[in-house]
Scaffold this motif. Structure first.
Motif, PDB file in Angstrom:
ATOM      1  N   ASP A   1      -6.628   4.680  -5.656  1.00 42.04           N
ATOM      2  CA  ASP A   1      -6.997   4.375  -7.044  1.00 42.04           C
ATOM      3  C   ASP A   1      -7.092   2.868  -7.260  1.00 42.04           C
ATOM      4  OD1 ASP A   1      -7.059   7.051  -7.656  1.00 42.04           O
ATOM      5  OD2 ASP A   1      -4.991   7.099  -8.407  1.00 42.04           O
ATOM      6  N   ARG A   2      -6.217   2.107  -6.609  1.00 44.85           N
ATOM      7  CA  ARG A   2      -6.259   0.639  -6.736  1.00 44.85           C
ATOM      8  C   ARG A   2      -7.545   0.086  -6.135  1.00 44.85           C
ATOM      9  NH1 ARG A   2      -5.969  -3.945  -9.273  1.00 44.85           N
ATOM     10  NH2 ARG A   2      -5.200  -5.713  -8.056  1.00 44.85           N
TER      11      ARG A   2
ATOM     12  N   TRP B   1       0.843  -1.207   0.000  1.00 39.06           N
ATOM     13  CA  TRP B   1       0.000   0.000   0.000  1.00 39.06           C
ATOM     14  C   TRP B   1       0.872   1.249   0.000  1.00 39.06           C
ATOM     15  CZ3 TRP B   1      -5.010   1.432  -0.392  1.00 39.06           C
ATOM     16  CH2 TRP B   1      -5.344   2.731   0.007  1.00 39.06           C
ATOM     17  N   ASN B   2       0.459   2.216  -0.816  1.00 38.43           N
ATOM     18  CA  ASN B   2       1.041   3.545  -0.684  1.00 38.43           C
ATOM     19  C   ASN B   2      -0.075   4.559  -0.849  1.00 38.43           C
ATOM     20  OD1 ASN B   2       1.067   4.778  -3.530  1.00 38.43           O
ATOM     21  ND2 ASN B   2       2.049   2.784  -3.888  1.00 38.43           N
ATOM     22  N   ASP B   3       0.068   5.668  -0.156  1.00 40.00           N
ATOM     23  CA  ASP B   3      -1.011   6.659  -0.086  1.00 40.00           C
ATOM     24  C   ASP B   3      -1.294   7.321  -1.427  1.00 40.00           C
ATOM     25  OD1 ASP B   3      -1.314   6.144   2.584  1.00 40.00           O
ATOM     26  OD2 ASP B   3       0.062   7.723   3.230  1.00 40.00           O
ATOM     27  N   THR B   4      -0.362   7.245  -2.362  1.00 40.65           N
ATOM     28  CA  THR B   4      -0.561   7.887  -3.657  1.00 40.65           C
ATOM     29  C   THR B   4      -1.439   7.041  -4.581  1.00 40.65           C
ATOM     30  OG1 THR B   4       1.613   8.944  -3.474  1.00 40.65           O
ATOM     31  CG2 THR B   4       0.588   8.868  -5.667  1.00 40.65           C
ATOM     32  N   ASN B   5      -1.055   5.773  -4.751  1.00 42.44           N
ATOM     33  CA  ASN B   5      -1.774   4.907  -5.700  1.00 42.44           C
ATOM     34  C   ASN B   5      -2.812   4.006  -5.038  1.00 42.44           C
ATOM     35  OD1 ASN B   5      -0.099   5.911  -7.755  1.00 42.44           O
ATOM     36  ND2 ASN B   5       1.469   4.353  -7.336  1.00 42.44           N
TER      37      ASN B   5
END
Length: 557
Positions: A426-427, A419-423
Motif C-alpha cells: 500500500d505504501r 518494510w512489512n508485507d502487510t502495509n
C-alpha cells in the motif's frame, strides 16, 4: 550585455544565420529557394516494432536540402530518434521499415546505409561515451577510422587525427590525442565525437540531442562547431532536439512529430510564431514563466555547508593536486530551492556528491540535523542518509533494468528495515500516486516507461525514505518541454506539501529562474556570487561570469 529574454519561444526573432553561411537577401525565409532534388528525401516512412499495436513512426515525410539545417522536434516517444535511425540504417532488432529513403538522388534499400557511413553520412549522438571506446585513447580511435576508409599510413592517419581534434577546438591536441575519454570533460568528449563524425567530410550530419546535458556556454560552442563543420563541407544537418529556443536560432526548417506522425513542417520562423497544429502550440506553451515567491518562515537552515573543499592528487607523480571544490559555503532552508549553476567542470556535481558523502571532502563542514556529516562514521551516516536523498540526471541509469518498478520503490524501505508485507504494498501504491502515476505501472520495468515516467519513479524512490532534503542533479535536462514542465510542477507541489529543501543543479537558465528561490554561481570550484533567482532577469547587476552564462543562454532565447 545580454539582450532581454523572451518569455516564450513564440516571441523569438527569426533564427540568426549560422557561421560561414550566406543567404541571398532577396530570398524570403518564408520562401526558401527550390532545389532540383533534396539531398535527403524521406517519403511514407513507417516503422513497426514487435509487440506494438501502433507503429511508433507512421507515414513520415521530410526533405533536407544541401547546406540546410532541419530540426526534428517532439516530446519523448514522438518517433524522432527512430526516424533518424531509419535514415542511418540503425533500427533496433525486429523493427520493420516501409516507405522510401532517398539520398543524393538515389533510393537506399534497407541496410544500404551501411556503405554510406562515415564518408557520406556522419552521426553525432547525445551520449558521447556510447560512441567512444573507454579502453582506447581518443586519437587512436580517430586514427583507426581514417585508416578504415582510406589508404593512409599510420603516421599520416595519426597526423590527420590530431589535426581533426585541433580543428574542433580541443586544446593541446597532440597531448590530448593520447588521453582516454574519461579524461575529457563532457564538452570535450562531444567535440571529439564531432571530429570523429566529420573526419571524412560527410554530406549529411545526423545530430541526436547533441547538447542536452551541456551548460549554455558549452552548448553555444558545440552548436557553433557543428555549424562550422557543416559549412566547411557544404553538408546538411538533421538536428534532433526538444529545445525550441535552440531550434529558433540554428535551424532553417522544422518538422514537429507527435505519436509517430508529422504534425506540421515548414520554415522555423513561421512554425514558431504562427503554429498551425495544436500540438505545436502546446510545446511552445510548455515554457515556464515568472519567479517563485520566497519560502515562508525563518527557521534554521536544514542544510548548512561551510568552506567545503574537494581536492584530488595529480594524475602523475610530481603534479600538484587538483581542487574541484574550493571553500564553498551555502545554506538550504526548509521549503527552499537553492540552484547551483556554472559551466561544465565548475564543481557543481562534485559539490553535490561531497554533500551526500559519495565523494570524500578534503576539508570543511556539512551540517544537517545539528551534526557535521563529514565527521560521522559509516554507521552514523547510514542512520542519517535517508533524510538526504539524490535524484539523478539519467532516469534509466538510476534504475535497475531487471527490477520491476514496484520492487525499485520498495527497495529503500527494505534496506532501511521499514518494510512489512502487510502495509508495504500500500505504501508503494501511495508513493506512485504521490508522483502522479497509476499504481498499475508498478508491474513494468524501466524500459517499458517513458523518460518522464522513469524520472517520476526516481522521485518516488527518493520519497520512500521520507527525506527532508533532495539533491537534484540535472533532473530535467534530458526531458522534453511538456514532460519537464510536469516534473517541475510535481517537485514544486511536493515541496509545498512536505516542506522539502532542494539543492538543484541545472544549466537551463529559464528553469532556474522560474523554479529556484536563490542561485549560487560556481566558477572553477568557487562560488562567485549568491543571489535571488529573480535577479537573473537584471543581468547588468550580476558578476561578469554570471553575465557570460546568461548571455550564452539568451543566444537560444
Amino acid at each position: 550585455m545580454p539582450r532581454p529574454r523572451s518569455p516564450s519561444p513564440v516571441a523569438h526573432p527569426p533564427p540568426r544565420p549560422c557561421p560561414a553561411r550566406r543567404r541571398d537577401p532577396s530570398v524570403s525565409p518564408e520562401s526558401p529557394p527550390e532545389l532540383p532534388e533534396p539531398l535527403l528525401s524521406v517519403r511514407g516512412l513507417t516503422i513497426t516494432a514487435p509487440g506494438s499495436r501502433t507503429p511508433p513512426v507512421r507515414d513520415v515525410c521530410l526533405d533536407i536540402g544541401v547546406g540546410e539545417t532541419h530540426a526534428l522536434v517532439g516530446e519523448s516517444g514522438a518517433g524522432k530518434t527512430l526516424t533518424a535511425r531509419a535514415v542511418l540504417g540503425m533500427l533496433p532488432y525486429g523493427a520493420e521499415l516501409s516507405g522510401t529513403v532517398r539520398f543524393a538522388g538515389r533510393d537506399i534499400e534497407p541496410g544500404g546505409q551501411r556503405r554510406l557511413w562515415g564518408h557520406a553520412i556522419g552521426y553525432v549522438p547525445q551520449d558521447a561515451l556510447s560512441v567512444l571506446s573507454p579502453v582506447h585513447p581518443v586519437g587512436d580511435q580517430l586514427t583507426a577510422s581514417l585508416r578504415s576508409l582510406g589508404s593512409l599510413s599510420r603516421r599520416q592517419a595519426r597526423a590527420c587525427a590530431v589535426a581533426a581534434l585541433d580543428r574542433v577546438g580541443i586544446p593541446d591536441a597532440p597531448r590530448r590525442a593520447r588521453a582516454y575519454p574519461h579524461e575529457f570533460s563532457g564538452g570535450m568528449r562531444q567535440r571529439a565525437v564531432i571530429a570523429l563524425a566529420t573526419l571524412h567530410r560527410p554530406r549529411l550530419l545526423v545530430a541526436d540531442e547533441p547538447t542536452t546535458a551541456l551548460d549554455p556556454l558549452v552548448q553555444d560552442q558545440i552548436l557553433h562547431l557543428l555549424a562550422e563543420q557543416r559549412a566547411a563541407s557544404e553538408a546538411a544537418l538533421l538536428l534532433i532536439t526538444h529545445d525550441l529556443p535552440l531550434v529558433s536560432r540554428w535551424a532553417d526548417r522544422i518538422t514537429v512529430l507527435h505519436g509517430g506522425a508529422v504534425q506540421e513542417t515548414g520554415p522555423v520562423p513561421r512554425v514558431l510564431t504562427e503554429p498551425k497544429a495544436a500540438y505545436t502550440r502546446r510545446l511552445l506553451d510548455a515554457t515556464r514563466h515568472g519567479h517563485r515567491p520566497p519560502p515562508e518562515g525563518t527557521d534554521e537552515p536544514l542544510l548548512s555547508v561551510r568552506d567545503l573543499t574537494v581536492s584530488y592528487p595529480g594524475r602523475r607523480r610530481g603534479e600538484a593536486p587538483v581542487t574541484a571544490v574550493d571553500k564553498v559555503s551555502f545554506d538550504v532552508a526548509r521549503g527552499e530551492t537553492l540552484a547551483l549553476i556554472g559551466a561544465s567542470g565548475s564543481g557543481k556535481s562534485s559539490t553535490a556528491e561531497a554533500v551526500l558523502r559519495l565523494r570524500p571532502a578534503t576539508s570543511g563542514s556539512v551540517r544537517f540535523a545539528g551534526r557535521d556529516l563529514l565527521e560521522l562514521d559509516d554507521t552514523q551516516m547510514r542512520a542519517l542518509r535517508p533524510h538526504i536523498q539524490p535524484v539523478f540526471q539519467d532516469p534509466y541509469g538510476s534504475l535497475s533494468p531487471r527490477q520491476r518498478i514496484r520492487d525499485a520503490i520498495a527497495e529503500p524501505l527494505r534496506v532501511q528495515g521499514r518494510w512489512n508485507d502487510t502495509n508495504g504494498p500500500d505504501r508503494v501504491d501511495e508513493l506512485l500516486r504521490q508522483v502522479g502515476l497509476d499504481p498499475a505501472l508498478g508491474t513494468r520495468r524501466p524500459h517499458e516507461l517513458s523518460g518522464g515516467q522513469c524520472q517520476r519513479i526516481g522521485i518516488a524512490r527518493a520519497l520512500a525514505s521520507e527525506p527532508e532534503v533532495l539533491i537534484l542533479d540535472e533532473p530535467v535536462s534530458g526531458l522534453d518541454p511538456t514532460v519537464r514542465a510536469g516534473v517541475l510542477d510535481l517537485l514544486e507541489s511536493l515541496q509545498r506539501k512536505l516542506g522539502l529543501g532542494y539543492l538543484f543543479i541545472c544549466h537551463d537558465m529559464d528553469v532556474v529562474t522560474s523554479f529556484a528561490h536563490r542561485v549560487a554561481v560556481l566558477k572553477d570550484g568557487k562560488i562567485v556570487e549568491t543571489l535571488p533567482a529573480e535577479a537573473l532577469a537584471a543581468p547588468g547587476e550580476c558578476h561578469p561570469y554570471t553575465r557570460a552564462l546568461l548571455t550564452a543562454a539568451c543566444e537560444f532565447a
